[in-house]
Design a protein around this motif. Structure first.
Motif, PDB file in Angstrom:
ATOM      1  N   LEU A  39      -4.731   5.701   0.375  1.00 52.29           N
ATOM      2  CA  LEU A  39      -4.599   6.984   1.049  1.00 52.29           C
ATOM      3  C   LEU A  39      -5.271   6.966   2.413  1.00 52.29           C
ATOM      4  O   LEU A  39      -6.094   6.100   2.722  1.00 52.29           O
ATOM      5  CB  LEU A  39      -5.193   8.092   0.174  1.00 52.29           C
ATOM      6  CG  LEU A  39      -4.491   8.331  -1.172  1.00 52.29           C
ATOM      7  CD1 LEU A  39      -5.240   9.386  -1.966  1.00 52.29           C
ATOM      8  CD2 LEU A  39      -3.029   8.732  -0.959  1.00 52.29           C
ATOM      9  N   TRP A  40      -4.930   7.942   3.222  1.00 48.40           N
ATOM     10  CA  TRP A  40      -5.477   8.082   4.569  1.00 48.40           C
ATOM     11  C   TRP A  40      -7.002   8.204   4.519  1.00 48.40           C
ATOM     12  O   TRP A  40      -7.550   9.018   3.788  1.00 48.40           O
ATOM     13  CB  TRP A  40      -4.863   9.308   5.230  1.00 48.40           C
ATOM     14  CG  TRP A  40      -5.488   9.750   6.512  1.00 48.40           C
ATOM     15  CD1 TRP A  40      -6.177  10.898   6.729  1.00 48.40           C
ATOM     16  CD2 TRP A  40      -5.444   9.066   7.769  1.00 48.40           C
ATOM     17  NE1 TRP A  40      -6.573  10.989   8.035  1.00 48.40           N
ATOM     18  CE2 TRP A  40      -6.141   9.868   8.703  1.00 48.40           C
ATOM     19  CE3 TRP A  40      -4.910   7.867   8.203  1.00 48.40           C
ATOM     20  CZ2 TRP A  40      -6.290   9.506  10.035  1.00 48.40           C
ATOM     21  CZ3 TRP A  40      -5.059   7.495   9.530  1.00 48.40           C
ATOM     22  CH2 TRP A  40      -5.745   8.307  10.420  1.00 48.40           C
ATOM     23  N   GLY A  41      -7.660   7.338   5.250  1.00 43.84           N
ATOM     24  CA  GLY A  41      -9.114   7.326   5.282  1.00 43.84           C
ATOM     25  C   GLY A  41      -9.761   6.340   4.339  1.00 43.84           C
ATOM     26  O   GLY A  41     -10.984   6.177   4.367  1.00 43.84           O
ATOM     27  N   GLU A  42      -8.964   5.626   3.497  1.00 42.92           N
ATOM     28  CA  GLU A  42      -9.520   4.697   2.517  1.00 42.92           C
ATOM     29  C   GLU A  42      -9.330   3.221   2.916  1.00 42.92           C
ATOM     30  O   GLU A  42      -9.771   2.328   2.191  1.00 42.92           O
ATOM     31  CB  GLU A  42      -8.893   4.930   1.146  1.00 42.92           C
ATOM     32  CG  GLU A  42      -9.155   6.309   0.572  1.00 42.92           C
ATOM     33  CD  GLU A  42     -10.639   6.546   0.330  1.00 42.92           C
ATOM     34  OE1 GLU A  42     -11.371   5.565   0.036  1.00 42.92           O
ATOM     35  OE2 GLU A  42     -11.084   7.708   0.454  1.00 42.92           O
ATOM     36  N   GLY A  43      -8.647   2.943   3.999  1.00 39.87           N
ATOM     37  CA  GLY A  43      -8.501   1.565   4.469  1.00 39.87           C
ATOM     38  C   GLY A  43      -7.204   0.901   4.054  1.00 39.87           C
ATOM     39  O   GLY A  43      -6.594   0.162   4.811  1.00 39.87           O
ATOM     40  N   GLU A  45      -5.396   5.578  -4.800  1.00 35.10           N
ATOM     41  CA  GLU A  45      -6.480   6.159  -4.015  1.00 35.10           C
ATOM     42  C   GLU A  45      -6.876   5.270  -2.847  1.00 35.10           C
ATOM     43  O   GLU A  45      -7.130   5.747  -1.744  1.00 35.10           O
ATOM     44  CB  GLU A  45      -7.697   6.406  -4.917  1.00 35.10           C
ATOM     45  CG  GLU A  45      -7.503   7.510  -5.936  1.00 35.10           C
ATOM     46  CD  GLU A  45      -7.476   8.885  -5.295  1.00 35.10           C
ATOM     47  OE1 GLU A  45      -7.976   9.020  -4.159  1.00 35.10           O
ATOM     48  OE2 GLU A  45      -6.949   9.813  -5.932  1.00 35.10           O
ATOM     49  N   TRP A  46      -6.944   3.945  -3.079  1.00 33.39           N
ATOM     50  CA  TRP A  46      -7.407   3.041  -2.025  1.00 33.39           C
ATOM     51  C   TRP A  46      -6.429   2.928  -0.859  1.00 33.39           C
ATOM     52  O   TRP A  46      -6.782   2.405   0.207  1.00 33.39           O
ATOM     53  CB  TRP A  46      -7.665   1.642  -2.596  1.00 33.39           C
ATOM     54  CG  TRP A  46      -6.543   1.076  -3.409  1.00 33.39           C
ATOM     55  CD1 TRP A  46      -6.411   1.122  -4.762  1.00 33.39           C
ATOM     56  CD2 TRP A  46      -5.386   0.376  -2.919  1.00 33.39           C
ATOM     57  NE1 TRP A  46      -5.240   0.492  -5.153  1.00 33.39           N
ATOM     58  CE2 TRP A  46      -4.597   0.027  -4.044  1.00 33.39           C
ATOM     59  CE3 TRP A  46      -4.948   0.001  -1.657  1.00 33.39           C
ATOM     60  CZ2 TRP A  46      -3.395  -0.666  -3.926  1.00 33.39           C
ATOM     61  CZ3 TRP A  46      -3.745  -0.685  -1.528  1.00 33.39           C
ATOM     62  CH2 TRP A  46      -2.984  -1.016  -2.652  1.00 33.39           C
ATOM     63  N   ARG A  67      -0.549  15.484  -4.864  1.00 33.89           N
ATOM     64  CA  ARG A  67      -0.840  14.070  -4.656  1.00 33.89           C
ATOM     65  C   ARG A  67       0.372  13.399  -4.019  1.00 33.89           C
ATOM     66  O   ARG A  67       1.521  13.675  -4.374  1.00 33.89           O
ATOM     67  CB  ARG A  67      -1.168  13.384  -5.985  1.00 33.89           C
ATOM     68  CG  ARG A  67      -2.439  13.891  -6.646  1.00 33.89           C
ATOM     69  CD  ARG A  67      -2.694  13.157  -7.957  1.00 33.89           C
ATOM     70  NE  ARG A  67      -2.824  11.710  -7.730  1.00 33.89           N
ATOM     71  CZ  ARG A  67      -3.960  11.114  -7.375  1.00 33.89           C
ATOM     72  NH1 ARG A  67      -5.063  11.835  -7.228  1.00 33.89           N
ATOM     73  NH2 ARG A  67      -4.009   9.812  -7.203  1.00 33.89           N
ATOM     74  N   ALA A  82      -0.879   7.720   4.087  1.00 29.20           N
ATOM     75  CA  ALA A  82      -1.557   6.466   3.726  1.00 29.20           C
ATOM     76  C   ALA A  82      -1.813   5.652   4.986  1.00 29.20           C
ATOM     77  O   ALA A  82      -1.320   5.971   6.084  1.00 29.20           O
ATOM     78  CB  ALA A  82      -0.708   5.666   2.729  1.00 29.20           C
ATOM     79  N   HIS A 122      -2.994   1.331   6.321  1.00 27.80           N
ATOM     80  CA  HIS A 122      -3.304  -0.070   6.037  1.00 27.80           C
ATOM     81  C   HIS A 122      -3.942  -0.634   7.297  1.00 27.80           C
ATOM     82  O   HIS A 122      -3.258  -1.106   8.214  1.00 27.80           O
ATOM     83  CB  HIS A 122      -2.035  -0.856   5.663  1.00 27.80           C
ATOM     84  CG  HIS A 122      -2.307  -2.202   5.082  1.00 27.80           C
ATOM     85  ND1 HIS A 122      -2.065  -3.365   5.760  1.00 27.80           N
ATOM     86  CD2 HIS A 122      -2.818  -2.564   3.882  1.00 27.80           C
ATOM     87  CE1 HIS A 122      -2.397  -4.406   5.006  1.00 27.80           C
ATOM     88  NE2 HIS A 122      -2.857  -3.938   3.862  1.00 27.80           N
ATOM     89  N   ARG A 123      -5.268  -0.550   7.341  1.00 27.72           N
ATOM     90  CA  ARG A 123      -5.994  -0.951   8.546  1.00 27.72           C
ATOM     91  C   ARG A 123      -5.735  -2.411   8.892  1.00 27.72           C
ATOM     92  O   ARG A 123      -5.705  -2.774  10.071  1.00 27.72           O
ATOM     93  CB  ARG A 123      -7.493  -0.724   8.347  1.00 27.72           C
ATOM     94  CG  ARG A 123      -7.910   0.715   8.212  1.00 27.72           C
ATOM     95  CD  ARG A 123      -9.412   0.833   7.995  1.00 27.72           C
ATOM     96  NE  ARG A 123     -10.152   0.350   9.144  1.00 27.72           N
ATOM     97  CZ  ARG A 123     -10.616   1.122  10.122  1.00 27.72           C
ATOM     98  NH1 ARG A 123     -10.395   2.431  10.096  1.00 27.72           N
ATOM     99  NH2 ARG A 123     -11.294   0.607  11.127  1.00 27.72           N
ATOM    100  N   SER A 176       0.825  -1.200   0.000  1.00 25.95           N
ATOM    101  CA  SER A 176       0.000   0.000   0.000  1.00 25.95           C
ATOM    102  C   SER A 176       0.863   1.256   0.000  1.00 25.95           C
ATOM    103  O   SER A 176       0.568   2.229  -0.704  1.00 25.95           O
ATOM    104  CB  SER A 176      -0.928   0.003   1.219  1.00 25.95           C
ATOM    105  OG  SER A 176      -1.785  -1.113   1.206  1.00 25.95           O
TER     106      SER A 176
END
Length: 816
Positions: free
Chosen positions: A771-775, A768-769, A725, A704, A706-707, A448
């Protein structure tokens, strides 16, 4: 007069007593009557048992003669001179039956299963491989692919014959599942010559309607569950492999049906063959990558048949090769649930003593020279600076020893945990995330954040020894510790050859694991990245620079993690792809408690490493690794961590929650599940740290997350943010070009070119997936929750169960 009054009062008193205690009186009377009747009944039964039975009336014994109808009335049977018992004139009387009290004992022995009795062996000098291609098709597309496979195999086999290869493979045979008798192929292998062994290749489309394929699946399931048939009747096969065709427009994911019927056939064939999956399940999108995936699958199948034909079988991890088991084998859930007898008898469990080397102070003085009662196996004196030793008149001049001898308890403990010991002081282990990525279940946070796919990554170390004993360490006393290098030193080229060979061997063990994707398995046979962070301290190895150069020449990127206790080695380190420093505490007291360093001047060493990191931040990508442990290094330490960041100015700051290993040693160190932070707590800590850095005018932002790894990334905005970006990923090919001197860096200081810098090999923008807040979970993979760990209401996949809600569902406890 007096007696008359007594008689008059007596009935009233009795009446009062009756009304007051009538319930008790009635219950007592009923109980007494019941007891009396029970006693009479029991005594009556005993008397009947003791008495002799009543004699019956005498009955006159009547002899009844059975006469045939044709025999005259005046003729007796004896007059016919018929001998009905020629061997014995007397009629045999059945012996009296002796009765035994208790259940009947059944004695016997358990017979081995049929699959173990009749499992075929392949003699590569005389036997031949017969490939059988099975397909099922409605529109004819799969049939065309089967014909293509037939032609490619024939051409390939003729090439082997022209090269005079010792491999003996017959021309393939093609069968349409719609027209075959299942009993001829899927209850037992076909009947043929004794020296012909079969290899199944199955090509299947995916339908959402009832077809012959549905009947075929039912037949496989019934065959396995039929009590009259062995559970693995196809164990005589040399192997099998399945390829599925699907349409991702109709079924976007595997869980929604993409190649679902091929997956089912693959699962049932694994059960019927006794886990003889020769090559992982291949899957191709008929409107996308089917040609490339099919070709990769064909090449893999050809490679397997060559290995079988040369007498090497299916390789490591397949039944009959020893069935290696690692400590984290539970990470590979078996979808087949096969009951297979162990290939070797279980050894009796023996307690192997694994002493904590830091706690051997009381044993140091008991050497053969000083203690006549000590045996030759007594520990030798250990050079530690954490406790005092008596001054000696003569320095010890013993020859260097192996760090981890093969006969030591340390070697036994590490190998039991799944490590492969290379030489005498190096090790390699396949990561949990590598297994996950091979099965399409996601890569670790490095993918990620930086673009490293886990199935292309090797996790290794050139030194199993460490100078810290962190409370959250997964090995807890099973690896050596020390402050100076005093062991036999292996050459860097031998280490590189050993760890890569061991890694490929472990990857090959995954070949038969259910869910492994064919294309990723093929990609994994080319190491692209190396994480030098397995166990121990990598820069402790005296020839670490030579080892790094070998990896870079092989175009293997290097991610090296050190514990900030060896400033001299850190200052002389060659540039690596990314350099990590573990920052486990923000002050001296916390660092002593959580890292438990062996050096007495550990804080001075720690600060010196931070200064070195600041000086080298323009030469290579530098990273702070913060491991948060509740109760140790989280409360009121945000400002302290910000001070360390301001001192070293790393390119990135990774903040992750601690991983609890669950060992008794962890409990003795004061660590439990209560010390594992929730992801929300980690995110809150990162938010506070980011605010503190911004208040100091330090250009760091949350880039970024990674939950799944409970990990968040902070990055330097001035260096790794382009056109608004985040660009945290790495251009690995550019790094190797810079390393080899093929291109020059473009940065200037005055009139001098200072060479290449980390900014010169920045890769693509962070997706995008991630980034911070996207999981941070790759949408191309499938998230699979373990049983009881997923949030309630999430979908289920292979090996899943209904998840838990609340705190248990939010806690991510995984090995990073």
């Amino acid at each position: 007069m007096h007696s008359h009054s007594i008689l008059w009062r007596l009935p009233a008193e009795l009446l009062l007593i009756w009304h007051t205690h009538r319930t008790t009186i009635l219950l007592s009377v009923v109980s007494l009557v019941a007891i009396v009747r029970l006693v009479v009944y029991v005594r009556g039964r005993r008397e009947k048992v003791s008495l002799s039975p009543t004699p019956s009336s005498p009955v006159e014994k009547v002899v009844v003669e059975l006469r045939p109808e044709w025999l005259p009335e005046n003729t007796t049977i004896s007059a016919l001179n018929i001998d009905n018992h020629t061997e014995d004139p007397t009629v045999a009387v059945a012996p009296a039956i002796k009765t035994k009290k208790g259940p009947k004992t059944v004695k016997g022995k358990k017979l081995p299963t049929k699959s173990k009795q009749t499992q075929a062996t392949f003699d590569h000098t005389t036997d031949k491989i017969q490939p059988l291609i099975f397909f099922q098709s409605l529109s004819g597309a799969t049939e065309r692919y089967a014909s293509r496979l037939d032609k490619e195999l024939e051409s390939w086999i003729s090439t082997l014959e022209n090269n005079e290869s010792p491999v003996s493979i017959l021309a393939p045979q093609v069968h349409d599942i719609s027209y075959i008798e299942y009993d001829d192929f899927f209850i037992s292998p076909p009947k043929s010559e004794p020296n012909v062994k079969y290899f199944y290749l199955i090509l299947l489309p995916t339908y959402n309607i009832d077809t012959v394929l549905s009947i075929f699946l039912e037949n496989l399931q019934e065959t396995h569950n039929d009590f009259r048939i062995d559970t693995a009747p196809l164990s005589d096969l040399l192997g099998y492999s399945v390829f599925g065709f699907g349409d991702k427009e109709g079924w976007p994911t595997e869980l929604e049906g993409f190649c679902s019927q091929a997956k089912e056939v693959d699962k049932w064939m694994a059960r019927l063959t006794g886990r003889k999956r020769a090559w992982p399940l291949g899957m191709g999108d008929v409107k996308g990558d089917v040609e490339r995936r099919l070709q990769e699958w064909i090449q893999g199948v050809q490679e397997v048949m060559v290995e079988i034909g040369q007498g090497r079988g299916l390789g490591d991890g397949a039944p009959g090769s020893g069935d290696p088991v690692e400590s984290d084998e539970e990470d590979v859930e078996s979808a087949e649930d096969i009951d297979v007898e162990p290939s070797q008898p279980r050894r009796a469990k023996t307690k192997a003593r694994v002493d904590d080397l830091e706690d051997l102070g009381s044993l140091v003085s008991k050497s053969p020279a000083s203690d006549p009662t000590a045996t030759s196996g007594s520990p030798i004196p250990i050079d530690f600076t954490t406790y005092k030793s008596k001054p000696k008149s003569k320095p010890l001049t013993q020859a260097p020893k192996e760090m981890v001898p093969t006969t030591s308890p340390t070697y036994a403990s590490l190998t039991k945990q799944g490590y492969t010991i290379v030489g005498s002081h190096s090790g390699v282990k396949i990561c949990r995330w590598t297994k996950s990525a091979l099965r399409g279940r996601g890569s670790c946070y490095k993918y990620s954040f930086y673009g490293i796919q886990s199935h292309l990554c090797m996790e290794a170390t050139p030194s199993l020894s460490c100078s810290n004993k962190c409370v959250f360490c997964w090995r807890h006393g099973t690896n050596p510790v020390g402050t100076t290098w005093r062991w036999i030193t292996d050459a860097p080229d031998l280490i590189f050859d050993g760890i890569t060979t061991a890694h490929y061997k472990k990857i090959k063990m995954m070949k038969g694991v259910p869910g492994v994707r064919s294309e990723r398995f093929a990609e994994a046979m080319r190491i692209r990245h190396c994480a030098l962070s397995l166990v121990g301290e990598p820069i402790f190895y005296p020839h670490i620079n030579e080892l790094l150069n070998i990896m870079h020449k092989q175009h293997i990127s290097t991610f090296l993690v050190c514990n900030a206790q060896h400033p001299a080695q850190l200052a002389s380190l060659v540039p690596v792809t990314q350099l990590y420093v573990s920052i486990d505490a923000s002050n001296k007291d916390s660092l002593r408690k959580i890292d438990r360093p062996l050096h007495r001047d550990f804080w001075e060493r720690f600060c010196a490493c931070l200064d070195i990191l600041k000086n080298r931040r323009l030469e290579q990508r530098t990273v702070f690794r913060l491991t948060l442990v509740k109760g140790f290094n989280m409360a009121d330490e945000v400002r302290g961590y910000a001070d360390l960041v301001e001192r070293a100015l790393p390119a990135f700051v990774e903040v992750k929650g601690v991983t609890y290993c669950g060992t008794p040693a962890a409990g003795s160190a004061g660590l439990s599940m209560q010390n594992v932070p929730f992801y929300e707590e980690v995110a809150e800590f990162v938010t506070q740290l980011s605010s503190e850095l911004v208040s100091r005018n330090l250009p760091y932002g949350i880039a970024a997350e990674h939950r799944h790894s409970c990990c968040v990334l902070l990055a330097d905005e001035t260096r790794f943010r382009r056109d608004g970006r985040w660009a945290t990923r790495i251009d690995f090919e550019r790094f190797f070009e810079l390393f080899e001197g093929k291109v020059q860096g473009t940065r200037m200081e005055g009139r001098e070119v200072v060479g290449w810098r980390p900014e010169d090999y920045v890769g693509e923008d962070t997706p995008e997936w991630a980034l911070w807040g996207e999981g941070g979970f790759d949408p191309r993979d499938t998230r699979v929750w373990r049983k009881g760990k997923g949030p309630k209401g999430e979908g289920k996949g292979e090996g899943e169960g209904e998840g838990k809600s609340g705190e248990e569902g939010r806690r991510e406890v995984v090995e990073i």
